[in-house]
Design an enzyme around this catalytic site. Structure first.
Site, PDB file in Angstrom:
ATOM      1  NE  ARG I  90      -3.837  -2.238  -0.162  1.00 47.52           N
ATOM      2  CZ  ARG I  90      -3.605  -3.508  -0.555  1.00 47.52           C
ATOM      3  NH1 ARG I  90      -2.417  -3.899  -0.956  1.00 47.52           N
ATOM      4  NH2 ARG I  90      -4.607  -4.373  -0.559  1.00 47.52           N
ATOM      5  CD  GLU I  93      -2.912   0.912  -4.307  1.00 45.43           C
ATOM      6  OE1 GLU I  93      -2.749  -0.314  -4.471  1.00 45.43           O
ATOM      7  OE2 GLU I  93      -3.985   1.392  -3.913  1.00 45.43           O
ATOM      8  CB  SER I 116      15.585  15.023   4.191  1.00 39.52           C
ATOM      9  OG  SER I 116      16.591  14.095   4.562  1.00 39.52           O
TER      10      SER I 116
END
Lengths: 149, 149, 149, 149, 149, 149, 149, 149, 149, 149
Positions: I90, I93, I116
Site C-alpha cells: 500500500r 501504491e 529528506s
C-alpha cells in the site's frame, strides 16, 4: 537511439548552442554558474530562476518564450535502469564496484548517514597528462546524519 | 539484509578491523595505499599484491592464510541492479540525474570517449562546514578517446 | 519490430546505401576506414570527423546537411537488455557462456584488469569452408590494468 | 560476490590449479585443447570426453572421481542478466554498441542468417604493444543461413 | 494492445490478405513455400528472395514497391520478454515446463549440443478429433554438436 | 550453475540413472510412457501414479521411499525468465521469432483460441541426415476455442 | 497514464458508450452476451462474430466499418507486468497471496491439472450489504487434467 | 523447483496432512473455517487465533509448539513476479486479459473504487459436467469507494 | 516466505520480544525513543548508540553480545523491488498514485527540492473511529532545496 | 524526460494554472477540497463529481468541455517501477527502509490487516524551522483487518 529520453527543449537548446558555437565556458560567464549545473539545466535536471533562464536563452540566441519551461520544477532522472551509453555506464560501474567501499569509509569518517545528492555540487576538470589527459570530477555533498527520534 | 552480497572474507576482515579498533587511516599507513582502495580490497573489488595482502592481514591481526584469497582476481560488482541502501543509491541518483549533463561537458572538453573506471582513482575527504560537514569525493579517471580503425 | 531503436539517420543512410547499390567494401575505400567502424558510424555508435562525414555522405549520394548529425557525440547502445534478434543474441550468449572462462584466461595472461571496449577495433572476415563458410571476428582491445592508489 | 554462480567443481579445479601452479598453457599441452575451451570446461560450459576429463584431473593432481561431473552435459550460462563484473561487462557493451553494425556487415557478406555460437571456436592472444599490451580475441563461427521451407 | 510490436508492413499485408480473402493455403500455392514460413515472412521474421516477394505481393494484390522491404534482413523477435497473449504464452510455458526434460532427452540421444533454430522448419496441422480438434506442430532442426578446439 | 533450479529428487534420479546405465528407452519400456513425459516426471514437471512411481524407482534401483514425492502435485516451471542455457534458449527464440506467425496460422485454421499446453503431448525423434542428424519434435495439443458467455 | 495500452478502437467504443448513455446492462440485452464478455470485446480481449459486432456497433450508434476490427483475433493481455492501477492490482495481489492455497485445494479436489482460462466464464454481481456493498465475482473454468503419454 | 518460496512450516503441515490422510474437508470441520482460508493459513498467508492454530495442529497430529508461528502476522505474497506454475499463471492471465474489462464493469456498477482483497472471501467448488468437471471460484470483496477530502 | 530478507538478528530480537511479552510502548519507555525508530533498529534500518543497544537488549532479556551488531552501520532496504506483502505494498501504491501530486504540491509550497528521508521522523497513531479505527502516519522530513553552483 | 507518463489533460490544467497564477490554496477554496486531492485529480489519480470538475475548470479559466475527462474513472499509477525523480524516489526509499518496521508496529497496534490506500486521506504542511523548513505529511487510512471465513 538508446532508451535515454532527451526532452525536446534540450534538443532545441543544444542545437542552438552548436549553431552559435557557444561553449560551456561561455555559458559559465553568461550565467555566473558552473558548466555542470548549466548542462543539468539544459537537460532539465535543474530549474533556473527567471534571470538565469533569460541569460541562458540570450546567450544561445533564443527568445524568452522558453523561460517558463526552464523555471518549472521538472521530473528528474534521464534514463534506462542500467545505462547502455559507455560514458554514463562507467558511473553505474563505479557505483557497483566502489559503492560499498565508499559506504564503509564514509561511515567511519562521519557516522551513519549519507552524502546528499541535493545539497550537492559537482565540478569537472581536464587534467593534462603526458600519458593521456585525465577527467577529474569533484563531488561535494553535505553529510546528512540519520535523525533519531 | 538487502540483496547486496558481501563476501565471507569481507566479513572476516571487517570484524577483525572492528575488534582491533583499527581505522582506515591506520591501514593507509600500514599499506601505503589510499583508504578507498583498501576498502575496495576488503570488499574484494580490488586485488592485492602478496605484500599488500600480508600487510593488511598483519594490521588486522589475522594470519597469512587469507593471502591467496586477497591476491586472486575477483568477480566484481556488489549488488542489486538498483541499490536500496540510501547511501549507495545517491550515487545511482547522481548517475540518473547528472549522467547526461556530465556526458555533454566531457564531450565538449575532450571529444568522443569516456572516463576510464579502471585507470581510475578516488579520494574521499571530510570538509568541515559550520552548516554541516561535507563529503568531498574526487574521481580521477583517464580519458579514453574512441579509437577509429 | 523488436525493441531495437534504430535512429532516423541510420534509416536514411541505409536506404541510400541500398538504393545506390554501395557496399561496405566501397565505403571502406571511400573513407579509408574499416567497414565495421563505418557500420558503427551509420548506426551512430561512432562519431565522424567532418571529412569522414562528408566522404560518407558523398559516397551515398546524400547532401552535406547531415554532417553535424554524424560528427556529434551520440548516446550509444542500441537495444533491449537481452536482444531478441538471433544474430545479436549469439553475442549475448557468448558473453553468458564464455564470459567467465575469458576472464580466467585474461587474468592469467595479463593480471587484474580488463580489455578496453573503447581503445578497441573489430574486424569481420568471411572464411570459405566446404562444410559451410565461417564468420571470423577479431577483436583487439588494449589491456587496462586496474590502477592502485 | 556478485550474482555469478560459480559451480562447486569449478572452485575445486581452480583451487587445485592455483595450488599446483599449473597454467593454462600447461593444460593446453596436457589435453591437446585450447586454453579457452579448457577454461570453459572448468566452468562447466563445455563437456569433456572421459579421456579429456582424466587428463585434466591428472594435470591438476585430482582423482578421477570427478570424471562423471566433467563429462555430463551441463546447464550453461553463468550469470546475471547484465553482468556487473567490468571485464565481462565489456563484452555486453560490445554487443550493445556493435551488435547492430555487426549484423549489417554479416548480412551484406553472407545473407540472412547468423554466426553459430555452437560450431564456434575462440582464441585469446596477448599482443605486445609499447603503448600497452593488447588483448586479441578471435571468434570463428560457422555461418548458418536461415532455412526456407 | 500488448507490447508486441507489429511492423507496419505486416499490418498492410494482413489487411490486404483479409480484404482479398486469401488464405495461407492459397499463399502456399502461390509461393511454393510453407504457410508458417510465409506467416514468418509477413511478420518480417524471415526474408524473401525477390521472386518470393513479388509472388506474395501479387497474391495479395499489392504493388511491387514493397519488394525491398520484404527482401531486407530484418531485426527479429516480436515481443515482450514474457508474452501476455495466451496463445503465444503457451509456447513460453512449454519452454518453462518441458525445457529441461527436452534437454535431458536430446543430450541422451545426440550428445552435448543444441537443436538449431536457424536450420529449422516448422509445420502446423489440424488433427480432427471427436473430443476436440488438435493442433499438431512439428519442429525439425539440425542438431549442432558443440565444437571442441 | 545458471539460475535453473533443479529439484533434489531430480538429481537423485539422474544420478541413479547414470550409475545404472539406464536409458530413456529402457524407462519407456519399464513404465509404458513416453521418454519426454518420463523426463518431465524426473524433473517434477509431471506427477506419477503410485504404480508409475514404483516402476520408475525400481528401474533406477531406488527404494519406494520416494513414491510420495513423485506422486505429489508439484510447482512447475524450471527456470529463469529468459533461459541462458543455449539448448533451452532456442525454444525461447522460436517463441520470440515464430510466436506471432504461429498465432496467425492457428487462428486461420481453428478460429480464436489456443493450443493447450495441458492436454498436450510431445515427442522427440532423431532423424538421420547425411548433412547432420536432425531433432524432430512433435507437439500435439488440443485446440481450445475461447468460450463466449 | 500508466503503461496500460488501451487500443484506439476501445477508446472509440467507450466514448460512444458514454456519449449515448448506454450501460452494460443495455449491451447485454442488445447482444445476448454477458457484460464482462462485452467489456472484454470492447477491450479487444475477445473476438466477436459478425452478428455480435454489428449489434454492438448499432447499440453504440457507430457504423459497421469497425466490424472487421471486432471480429479479428487480437493480441491479448493489456498491460504492465505488475499493474499499477489499484483495482487491477488487487487481482494480482489475490494471485500472489492466494495462488498457492488455491493450487493446493484444486489439486486435492481434482488432481494434477489446471483451471482453464479459455474455456472460462466470469460474472460480476453487486451484493447489497448495509456495511458496504460487495463485489461478487464468479469464475467458472473447465478443469483440464494433465495428459500423460 | 520454481522460485515460489514455500515456508518451512508449510512443508511440515502439508507433510503431516498427507501422512495422516486428512483432507481439507476434514479440516473445515475441525476448524469451522473454509478450506481456502485454511490453505492460506497453512501457506502462512493468513494468521490464526490461538484456538484455530491448536485445532489445526491437533487435526494434523502435531504438537502445539507451532502455535506461535501460526498466530504471528506473516510477510505475505508467495512468489515470482510472473508465476511459472501453469495453475497459478492462469490467474495472472485472467488479470492480464480481463483486468481492464472487470475495471470497466465495476466502475459502472459501483463508481470509482476497488474490490477489497482484505475484506474478502473466496470459495472453490467442483461443478460436475459431462464434458469435463469445472472449477467454480467465487470471490467476494467489499467495494471500497475512493474517499475524497 | 516472500523475498523480503529479514536479518537473523531481527528474528532473534522479535522472538525475544514475543517471548517476554514486551510491547513497543514498553520499549519506547526503556529507550526514550519512538516505537517506529525502535522497530527500524530491530530490522537494522537504523543504528543504535551503545547505550540504546544495551537498553534494548536488556528490555528484551538478551545479553550485551549483540551490541556491536546493533551499533554498526547497516546495509539498508529490506525487500523486493515491488513488495508483495499487502501492507507494505500500500505504501508502494501511495507512491505510484500520489507521488506526482505530492511533488506538485511540495514544489508550489517550497520550490525545487525534496523532502529528506534521512533528516526524517515518522509517527504511527491509532485513531479510534466507530466506522473502523484508522492508522494515522505522520512523516516529518526536512525540505532540502536543490543547491545551485 | 523520465518514464513518468503525464496525461495530456494534466499538462493542459497545469499550464492554465501557471498562466492564471492560481495556487493550490486558491483551488482549495474554489472546490472545498484539499490541495493534495486536487493535485491528484489534476494528475487523474482521482475522479471528480460534475460539480467539482466545473469548479476546477472555472478556477483555471478553462471551458467545461473537459468535464467528462475529469469525471471518468481513470487508470491509476503514474510511473516507472522504481521512480527516478529524487522527490518521488524518497517515498520509495521510505517504503524500502521503513516498510517492515511500519508493518511490525501496525500489527502490534491493530492486529493482522492493512492501512487502506483507498479509504485514505493525505495532508501536506510546511513547518517553519530555523534550521530549515520541514515537510509534514499526514496519512490517514482506515485499518482493514483480514476477514476470516
Amino acid at each position: 537511439m538508446s532508451n535515454t529520453e532527451i526532452p525536446t527543449i534540450t534538443e532545441k537548446l543544444l542545437t542552438a548552442k552548436k549553431a552559435k558555437g557557444v561553449t560551456f565556458t561561455d555559458l559559465e560567464q553568461a550565467l555566473g554558474r558552473d558548466e555542470v549545473w548549466i548542462a543539468a539545466l539544459i537537460y532539465r535536471q535543474a530549474s533556473a530562476s527567471e534571470d538565469e533562464a533569460s541569460k541562458l536563452l540570450q546567450a544561445l540566441g533564443l527568445s524568452n518564450d522558453l523561460v517558463p519551461e526552464l523555471t518549472a520544477s521538472s521530473v528528474k532522472g534521464l534514463g534506462p535502469i542500467v545505462p547502455t551509453d559507455p560514458l554514463v555506464y562507467r558511473f553505474y560501474e563505479i557505483m557497483q564496484v566502489y559503492g560499498m567501499p565508499i559506504k564503509e569509509v564514509i561511515h567511519e569518517k562521519f557516522g551513519d548517514g549519507i552524502m546528499s545528492a541535493i545539497d550537492f555540487t559537482m565540478n569537472i576538470e581536464k587534467e593534462a597528462d603526458p600519458k593521456g589527459d585525465r577527467v577529474v570530477i569533484t563531488m561535494n555533498g553535505k553529510f546528512l546524519p540519520y535523525k533519531k527520534w
